[in-house]
Design an enzyme around this catalytic site. Structure first.
Site, PDB file in Angstrom:
ATOM      1  N   HIS A 160      30.742  49.780  43.818  1.00 38.03           N
ATOM      2  CA  HIS A 160      30.613  51.135  44.369  1.00 38.03           C
ATOM      3  C   HIS A 160      30.642  52.192  43.276  1.00 38.03           C
ATOM      4  CE1 HIS A 160      30.533  53.491  48.051  1.00 38.03           C
ATOM      5  NE2 HIS A 160      31.499  54.270  47.622  1.00 38.03           N
ATOM      6  N   SER A 187      27.729  57.117  49.002  1.00 38.00           N
ATOM      7  CA  SER A 187      28.893  56.802  49.820  1.00 38.00           C
ATOM      8  C   SER A 187      28.852  57.651  51.099  1.00 38.00           C
ATOM      9  CB  SER A 187      30.174  57.017  49.010  1.00 38.00           C
ATOM     10  OG  SER A 187      31.259  56.382  49.609  1.00 38.00           O
TER      11      SER A 187
END
Length: 667
Positions: free
Chosen positions: A641, A528
């Site tokens: 994610h 991320s």
């Protein structure tokens, strides 16, 4: 380390029992919790356990291969409700604490969750995703075959989008369902829908008399363009709804005082956008006035400590004392989390804080005792009892056989001075089988967020890399939580600036102080924001010999329009939206500097990542490959994610194996 212990493996996280959600019985003599593990079919399984505090071993209350969780006792302790996926979707079940089979209470088409007792045990409140025209009295859960057929038909239809918030990493593409609050009358076995607005309603608490329900939502006509989240008070008798927190801000974790006169909650007004610290507020229901208790504390309230071995629900507060005079909560501070108490006079007391991770707690008002869920770098999780004037007592012995078999490295805490004098906290793991006088390759791990915090918790990925023979360094650069408002906000509009320098200062510190690091074999990885920073690192220095970027950002220009948060996060973090200054966003983009990359780079990305969509990885791969750089791209199917933390177990193993393979090849 003991010679008989083996090194950590990539699939060892599948052997862990992960504890969560401790809850006292009403009499305070026992507690329950949820234990989650991975079964042989590659599925997460959760079951409920009961543990008598007199010393008996925990007893399983549910069995099988389903997800059972969120058990809550009736006020008299004779019954308990919980949610279970045993019919396919999560539904609400009722259990007699005297024994016997559980009774299914809901059969809602899209499931039901988060049950809570109301009216002194006469009714149950819960949340359910509902269409606008749904009738709660005639719900029916579809069979597995019916759900599959409906999903197949949906895939054949075009998706009509007319909202800005039309997707999210947690849910995928949104539909016309909204989370509503429903009450179930136990005596009459009838359902009453309490909310119906075109918004998701997040249940917070219910008053002792059962009349008033607290929920969080954004009911504004501008909700599609706002990140605000307000608290509302619902009179269940009249259905009247009152907004308690008008204005810009985010409010959550609300709870009635036992006497029903006040409400405590966490929140902030986005003064520093997404980097704003939570504050603790008290709302007086008689006067309507609001007071902030935490204005002078300069610490993050709640648990922001990250790892890859936490699953399940967690209560981090605030929780009222029985006499209405104080509140208990978890807070994040310098790589640890602890249990704190705050009085209504703004006095802050530390009830428990050591070099570890308090991830959840339960409080019993009459006995004034706590159950703490604690993780350490060498122990994934256990429960402990905390009593006044009594030493912390360990209650469980989770993962004992695993820890007896597998070697776990203890981190060394580092204090690093940055170029401008700021103090940075970090940790270093020595490799498995460490020998003095030997040189070892090195890996820098960079966390996501960026407003998160590494610290004193169990982290399987770190342990695996140490087991593979690497020195592992992880730090909290500026932008991380745990060090006050100025520190966490310092990264805004400076991505790739002082934060990058902090990381390089930490590498320099490690090389200077630990002679066993081979400075010719340095690796870097992160996910991320950590993936963005990995991209930035390899495009601004060639000192690393291998890199793995995960679920990363490479191009802020496209991120603005493709991420589920891009349209506001870009402004929050970089200071500009796409049309404000596209040249500035390009300056912040690692893709702009791709020609500088000489480090062999592995790109890992989930196909269903809506937070940092896979096109970010695609752009970086194509650009580097077109220049004939050493690069490889691994795409994980059905992965969001959250792949590294709660993704499909087999894909989590594959991800770790690819990371180890790349570093083994180039370091």
């Amino acid at each position: 380390m003991p010679a008989n212990k083996r090194a950590m493996k990539a699939d060892d996280f599948k052997r862990l029992d992960v504890f969560s959600d401790p809850n006292f019985t009403p009499d305070g003599k026992a507690y329950t919790y949820t234990a989650t593990t991975v079964n042989e079919e590659n599925e997460y399984v959760s079951n409920l356990f009961f543990h008598d505090l007199e010393g008996q071993q925990p007893v399983p209350w549910t069995f099988g291969t389903n997800k059972n969780s969120h058990l809550r006792f009736s006020p008299d302790g004779s019954k308990a409700v919980f949610q279970s996926t045993r019919t396919g979707l999560p539904q609400i079940w009722l259990l007699s604490t005297a024994g016997g089979e559980a009774k299914q209470l809901t059969e809602f088409k899209h499931g039901a969750a988060n049950p809570a007792w109301a009216e002194n045990g006469r009714s149950i409140l819960f949340s359910a995703p509902l269409e606008a025209d749904a009738d709660v009295s005639s719900q029916r859960e579809l069979t597995k075959e019916e759900r599959q057929k409906e999903a197949e038909q949906k895939k054949k239809q075009p998706l009509v989008v007319n909202r800005l918030k039309y997707k999210s990493d947690a849910k995928g593409f949104h539909d016309n369902k909204r989370t509503q609050l429903v009450r179930f009358d136990l005596e009459n076995e009838t359902f009453i829908q309490l909310t119906s607005a075109d918004a998701d309603h997040s249940y917070q608490d219910i008053s002792a008399d059962g009349r008033y329900v607290l929920f969080a939502a954004n009911l504004s006509d501008e909700a599609d363009f706002e990140q605000s989240n307000h608290l509302f008070l619902l009179d269940s008798a009249t259905k009247e709804i009152s907004n308690l927190t008008n204005g810009k801000g985010s409010c959550h974790s609300a709870a009635f005082s036992p006497d029903g006169k006040k409400i405590a909650y966490l929140g902030h007004g986005f003064e520093y956008d997404g980097a704003t610290l939570n504050e603790l507020f008290i709302h007086d229901l008689d006067s309507g006035e609001r007071a902030c208790l935490s204005g002078e504390w300069d610490m993050q309230l709640g648990d922001i400590l990250i790892g890859d071995s936490r699953l399940g629900e967690a209560n981090t507060g605030p929780v009222w004392s029985q006499d209405n005079s104080s509140l208990f909560f978890i807070a994040t501070d310098h790589g640890t989390t602890g249990l704190y108490q705050a009085t209504l006079e703004k006095e802050l007391n530390v009830l428990y804080k050591e070099d570890n991770h308090v991830f959840s707690f339960a409080y019993h008002g009459e006995t004034e005792e706590f159950i703490l869920g604690i993780s350490t770098p060498s122990d994934p999780c256990n429960f402990y009892k905390l009593s006044k004037g009594v030493e912390l007592k360990r209650l469980t012995n989770a993962n004992a056989a695993f820890l007896d078999e597998v070697s776990v490295s203890a981190p060394e805490t580092l204090s690093i001075t940055a170029n401008d004098g700021w103090i940075l906290q970090g940790w270093l793991l020595r490799p498995y089988g460490f020998e003095q006088g030997k040189k070892y390759p090195f890996i820098l791990e960079i966390h996501g967020g960026p407003h998160a915090m590494y610290g004193q918790t169990f982290f399987h990925e770190m342990q695996l890399l140490a087991a593979k023979g690497y020195v592992v360094l992880y730090i909290n650069p500026r932008g991380s939580h745990g060090y006050g408002q100025e520190f966490v906000g310092a990264v805004r509009s400076d991505y790739g600036g002082k934060d990058y320098e902090d990381l390089m200062n930490a590498v320099d510190y490690a090389l200077e102080h630990f002679s066993f690091i081979d400075e010719t074999r340095l690796g870097v990885t992160g996910g991320s924001y950590g993936g963005f920073m990995t991209n930035w690192v390899v495009s601004h220095t060639n000192r690393f010999k291998a890199a793995v970027t995960q679920r990363s950002i490479s191009n802020w220009l496209s991120f603005y329009g493709v991420s589920d948060i891009g349209y506001f996060f870009t402004k929050w973090e970089l200071g500009h939206n796409l049309l404000d200054d596209p040249e500035k966003l390009w300056d912040f983009s690692p893709l702009k500097y791709a020609a500088n990359v000489e480090t062999p780079l592995l790109i890992l990305h989930g196909e269903q990542d809506y937070r940092c969509p896979i096109e970010q990885g695609e752009q970086l791969f194509v650009t580097l490959k077109h220049q004939r750089k050493e690069v490889e791209f691994v795409r994980f199917p059905d992965a969001s994610h959250e792949l590294s933390r709660s993704g499909r177990p087999d894909l989590r193993v594959e991800r770790l194996n690819h990371i180890c393979r790349w570093f083994e090849e180039y370091l």
